[in-house]
Write an enzyme that holds these catalytic residues in place. Sequence first.
Site, mmCIF file in Angstrom:
data_model
loop_
_atom_site.group_PDB
_atom_site.id
_atom_site.type_symbol
_atom_site.label_atom_id
_atom_site.label_comp_id
_atom_site.label_asym_id
_atom_site.label_seq_id
_atom_site.Cartn_x
_atom_site.Cartn_y
_atom_site.Cartn_z
ATOM 1 N N GLY A 29 29.193 -52.627 -22.534
ATOM 2 C CA GLY A 29 27.804 -52.420 -22.742
ATOM 3 C C GLY A 29 27.022 -52.640 -21.608
ATOM 4 O O GLY A 29 26.565 -51.741 -20.846
ATOM 5 N N TYR A 36 16.747 -65.432 -24.259
ATOM 6 C CA TYR A 36 17.918 -65.883 -23.801
ATOM 7 C C TYR A 36 17.746 -66.776 -22.125
ATOM 8 O O TYR A 36 18.489 -67.017 -21.561
ATOM 9 C CB TYR A 36 18.879 -64.686 -23.428
ATOM 10 C CG TYR A 36 19.367 -63.883 -24.366
ATOM 11 C CD1 TYR A 36 19.863 -64.184 -25.723
ATOM 12 C CD2 TYR A 36 19.235 -62.487 -24.206
ATOM 13 C CE1 TYR A 36 20.063 -63.347 -26.575
ATOM 14 C CE2 TYR A 36 19.429 -61.415 -25.173
ATOM 15 C CZ TYR A 36 20.053 -61.743 -26.356
ATOM 16 O OH TYR A 36 20.071 -61.082 -27.329
ATOM 17 N N GLY A 96 31.810 -57.466 -22.965
ATOM 18 C CA GLY A 96 31.378 -58.796 -22.443
ATOM 19 C C GLY A 96 31.410 -59.376 -20.891
ATOM 20 O O GLY A 96 30.889 -60.358 -20.658
ATOM 21 N N CYS A 106 0.589 -63.190 -26.623
ATOM 22 C CA CYS A 106 -0.079 -64.418 -26.971
ATOM 23 C C CYS A 106 1.082 -65.551 -27.413
ATOM 24 O O CYS A 106 1.214 -65.858 -28.607
ATOM 25 C CB CYS A 106 -1.109 -64.301 -28.295
ATOM 26 S SG CYS A 106 -2.311 -63.428 -27.750
ATOM 27 N N GLU A 130 35.059 -52.064 -24.898
ATOM 28 C CA GLU A 130 33.779 -51.793 -25.237
ATOM 29 C C GLU A 130 33.024 -52.416 -24.451
ATOM 30 O O GLU A 130 31.943 -53.178 -24.779
ATOM 31 C CB GLU A 130 33.662 -52.671 -26.746
ATOM 32 C CG GLU A 130 34.511 -51.834 -28.098
ATOM 33 C CD GLU A 130 34.459 -52.816 -29.274
ATOM 34 O OE1 GLU A 130 33.804 -53.889 -29.155
ATOM 35 O OE2 GLU A 130 35.122 -52.284 -30.124
#
Length: 422
Positions: free
Chosen positions: A277, A318, A239, A345, A275
Amino acid sequence: MDHFEYRDGQLMAEDVALADIAESVGTPVYVYSSATLKRHFRVFREAFAGVNPLICFAVKANSNQAVLKTLAREGAGADVVSLGELMRATNAGIPGERIVFSGVGKTEEEMEAALAAGIKQFSVESEAELEALNLVAGRVGKIAPVSIRVNPDVDAMTHAKISTGKSENKFGIAWTRADAVYARIKELPHVKAVAVNLHIGSQLTKLEPFREAFERVLGLVRDLRAKGHDIRHVDLGGGLGIPYDPEAATPPAPAAYGEMILEVMGDMDCDIILEPGRLIAGNAGVLLTRTIYVKTGENRTFYILDAAMNDLARPAMYDAYHGIVPVAEPAGSEKMTADFVGPVCESSDVFAKDRKTAPLEAGDLVAIKSAGAYGAVMASTYNSRPLVPEVLVDGERFAVIRKRQTLQELLSLDSVPSWLED
Ligand SMILES: *Cc1c(COP(=O)(O)O)cnc(C)c1O
């Protein structure tokens, strides 16, 4: 720091000109830098000097097996959320004892495969899942190593769609229930508690939410140990955010994050799993795309690119910021304002609005930066646009690590039922 820089007027990925990749592979194409991936992994590991955490790369950020193999050689483990990701990780040579399995909806098939692979930890997200795992493990004659993903109910202060640690989110088990759930683990014959884990969200730009959540979870570990549970490690999730927008606040450096964790851990005798990423892969990749048209509207200029929201969903999904830079270094300092859009589109198919940029012409290549995480993995074939290829650069060499899907491959996935045949 990444390895995408101008040299002699050309944007390079390490020692390869992006223009050469466009020429050879076509556009749009994702381009990753091995040196940047490795650098990010090492900087993260070094932030925990003195302790040796197991760093399980969150495969959902970038699941290409060549990327996983690059990281595996640096000692990375994997955090997987599906059977497909588990297979990618093991194919890339990551051993089961370095794999943790997250996700709220693990199926029996996935549990069986993970038990066969001898994974380090099932991050269990509900009581129903715990019962199911106990049954599956019993059936195959194994004991499943279990960690309960606790939901610490803290506000990660990030975008709502990537916030996971509040009580209203679907993730984890309320930390106030943890006691009862660990007691249940003791009653079940085919599961054993080895850890507690959490993951409160993605693209966090402050340390405080992490600290608050970690303190809560470590308090829980102490209580559980006092009750006789053999908790060997804590898994603190991922995170940590990365810089996308040069004008936004800079997220904390890995060193500050590591220091905070070691401080919170104190002298607790407990192994750490992490963890990350985005932090590893995000700035290690660009989406290389070509300007198809320059459209001058009444009061705006649109740069219409050959990449679209189906190739890189983050801006549409986002409201994410991505830097966009021309591949040929602009000669002058002239700047104008334009919107960068794709051909799909949908009005949300916009990579950047009102962006200050050097003027571009049709045919010019641009790089959409920070696209190495949650880029290719989220691509779809919306508008019947084939999945884009991926390229890995290593020094002076580059290789296609996922080929461009052909239209034939895409179309042949459909079949017409007999009653519609002519
Ligand atoms: C998505 C995810 C991660 C990685 O998050 P990043 O923000 O990319 O570091 C880690 N752990 C779990 C359980 C996740 O769902």
